[in-house]
Design a protein around this motif. Structure first.
Motif, PDB file in Angstrom:
ATOM      1  N   TYR A 137     -34.555 -20.404  22.242  1.00  0.00           N
ATOM      2  CA  TYR A 137     -34.589 -19.062  22.814  1.00  0.00           C
ATOM      3  C   TYR A 137     -35.786 -18.824  23.723  1.00  0.00           C
ATOM      4  CZ  TYR A 137     -30.674 -17.529  19.951  1.00  0.00           C
ATOM      5  OH  TYR A 137     -29.431 -17.377  19.399  1.00  0.00           O
TER       6      TYR A 137
ATOM      7  N   THR B  29     -28.960 -16.026  14.620  1.00  0.00           N
ATOM      8  CA  THR B  29     -28.304 -15.566  15.836  1.00  0.00           C
ATOM      9  C   THR B  29     -27.346 -14.425  15.538  1.00  0.00           C
ATOM     10  OG1 THR B  29     -28.486 -17.774  16.817  1.00  0.00           O
ATOM     11  CG2 THR B  29     -26.879 -16.273  17.791  1.00  0.00           C
TER      12      THR B  29
ATOM     13  N   TYR C 190     -32.622 -12.650  23.208  1.00  0.00           N
ATOM     14  CA  TYR C 190     -33.352 -13.906  23.406  1.00  0.00           C
ATOM     15  C   TYR C 190     -34.858 -13.674  23.401  1.00  0.00           C
ATOM     16  CZ  TYR C 190     -33.027 -12.176  28.263  1.00  0.00           C
ATOM     17  OH  TYR C 190     -33.064 -11.398  29.401  1.00  0.00           O
TER      18      TYR C 190
ATOM     19  N   LEU D  10     -35.474 -21.969  16.616  1.00  0.00           N
ATOM     20  CA  LEU D  10     -35.354 -20.738  17.393  1.00  0.00           C
ATOM     21  C   LEU D  10     -36.303 -20.776  18.584  1.00  0.00           C
ATOM     22  CD1 LEU D  10     -35.320 -18.172  14.451  1.00  0.00           C
ATOM     23  CD2 LEU D  10     -33.353 -19.028  15.717  1.00  0.00           C
TER      24      LEU D  10
END
Length: 412
Positions: free
Chosen positions: A127, A316, A265, A123
């Motif tokens: 992101y 997500t 995000y 992640l």
């Protein structure tokens, strides 16, 4: 609800029924309402009840129901890959957390406790760079300085909640783990009310109870088929599970609160970044010796990639489900993961295993509970969503608009 009325007349299924007497087609931006049930006659009751049931199946509800089953399947996939890693001499819970961060504690009652942490690193590397791309380095550092503290708390609760739940499986028995698991649901509801003043209709509470009843059928089937294991220290394990479930419910509700107000995000990237740091420190302290003894084979690395992919999808989809429905609905959806675990166990790993008949009605009961949860309230009524970047940050899109306006002014 706005006092402005739709120019169209209220919908009436027939001249005799007052099914939707107060039903108004919502204007853009308004929250839809359910048609009222007419008790004036038997025919009107059944007709209005059917129309009320049909009103549940909006596009948003169907997406919420499907998204919930997607995250449930992802959790099942991580259970299977984790169990395979454990059987191949790869059992590093905190290290696995460093690679993979999924804010949920997983269990597979067909195989026992698993090492199920979170999907932090993947992640972080996906992101966080995109957040920097949108905010710029100056904006990103401002965000860290002003709002980083709340993401540190969120990541710490996520990591330690998962760690405590994994430890609970080592000390207490399966029955306690599965029952105390449900404690995360009321915690999530309480925290959601504190954050967003979410009002839960009695039919939503009924939906929760129905879903928990489905979990009860699973517990009963496991007890009947003797899948439990003896507890090493039941009090200690139960305490770990209660604290872990509390942190789990708090984390889900807090993340919902964040993603309803900030870009996905930003939230997921920050959770991944701080989770990576916390997990890295914890793994280096607790598991640095065991890393040398673990088997790092090609198969194990492949299983790690599979685990990462499943948890990345989960992490997500979960924030999107928070926006579509709520974090409470997310927690209820996870109760169906045991049934999918059964399918994996019988078709992939445990070909000799014969499922107990209660597994199938338990899955149906959970799905019924997920539908009843929105019998009165709608997904749109679960929380207000106002997504915007921090006021002190100029996003890439805003900068482009500003440049365009400046060019138009100079050309004029």
């Amino acid at each position: 609800m706005s006092s402005i009325k739709d120019p169209l007349p209220p919908y009436q299924p027939d001249n005799k029924s007052s099914l939707a007497e107060d039903y108004v087609v919502p204007l853009p931006g308004e929250q839809p309402i359910r048609p009222r049930i007419d008790y004036s006659s038997v025919g009107a009751f059944f007709s209005s009840s059917w129309q009320h049931f049909a009103s549940i199946w909006t596009k948003r509800f169907i997406l919420s129901l499907l998204a919930g089953q997607v995250v449930s399947l992802c959790i099942t996939c991580t259970n299977v890959t984790t169990e395979e890693l454990t059987s191949r001499n790869w059992s590093l819970p905190t290290t696995q957390t460093f690679f993979l961060c999924a804010s949920s504690f997983l269990y597979m009652h067909t195989c026992g406790p698993t090492d199920e942490p979170s999907q932090v690193f993947s992640l972080f590397v996906i992101y966080t760079p995109y957040t920097i791309y949108q905010y710029g380095f100056n904006g990103w550092f401002k965000m860290l300085y002003r709002d980083g503290w709340k993401y540190i708390i969120l990541a710490a609760c996520d990591v330690e909640g998962n760690f405590l739940v994994v430890k609970a499986y080592e000390y207490t028995n399966l029955l306690s783990c599965m029952l105390l698991d449900a404690w995360a649901i009321p915690v999530c509801m309480i925290v959601s009310f504190a954050y967003m003043r979410t009002h839960f209709h009695w039919t939503q509470v009924l939906g929760v109870l129905i879903c928990v009843a489905g979990l009860g059928l699973l517990v009963a089937s496991d007890q009947i088929t003797d899948k439990d294991w003896p507890a090493l220290s039941k009090r200690k394990g139960d305490a770990f599970m209660i604290v872990g479930a509390t942190l789990y419910g708090f984390t889900n509700a807090t993340e919902e609160f964040f993603v309803r107000r900030s870009p996905l995000y930003e939230v997921v990237g920050q959770l991944g970044m701080w989770g990576t740091i916390i997990n890295g420190i914890q793994a280096s302290i607790l598991e640095h010796k065991k890393m040398k003894e673990t088997t790092w084979s090609g198969t194990n690395i492949g299983l790690l990639f599979a685990y990462t992919a499943a948890m990345f999808i989960l992490y997500t989809v979960a924030p999107l489900l928070y926006r579509l429905a709520s974090s409470t609905y997310y927690n209820l959806s996870l109760l169906s993961s045991d049934f999918y675990g059964l399918l994996f166990g019988t078709s992939v790993r445990l070909c000799h295993y014969k499922p107990y008949w209660l597994y199938f009605p338990s899955f149906a009961v959970v799905i019924v509970g997920l539908i009843v949860y929105f019998w009165h309230s709608t997904p749109e009524q679960q929380g207000k969503t106002e997504i915007r970047a921090p006021s002190y940050v100029t996003t890439r899109g805003e900068a482009r608009l500003g440049d365009g306006g400046a060019q138009d002014g100079s050309s004029a």
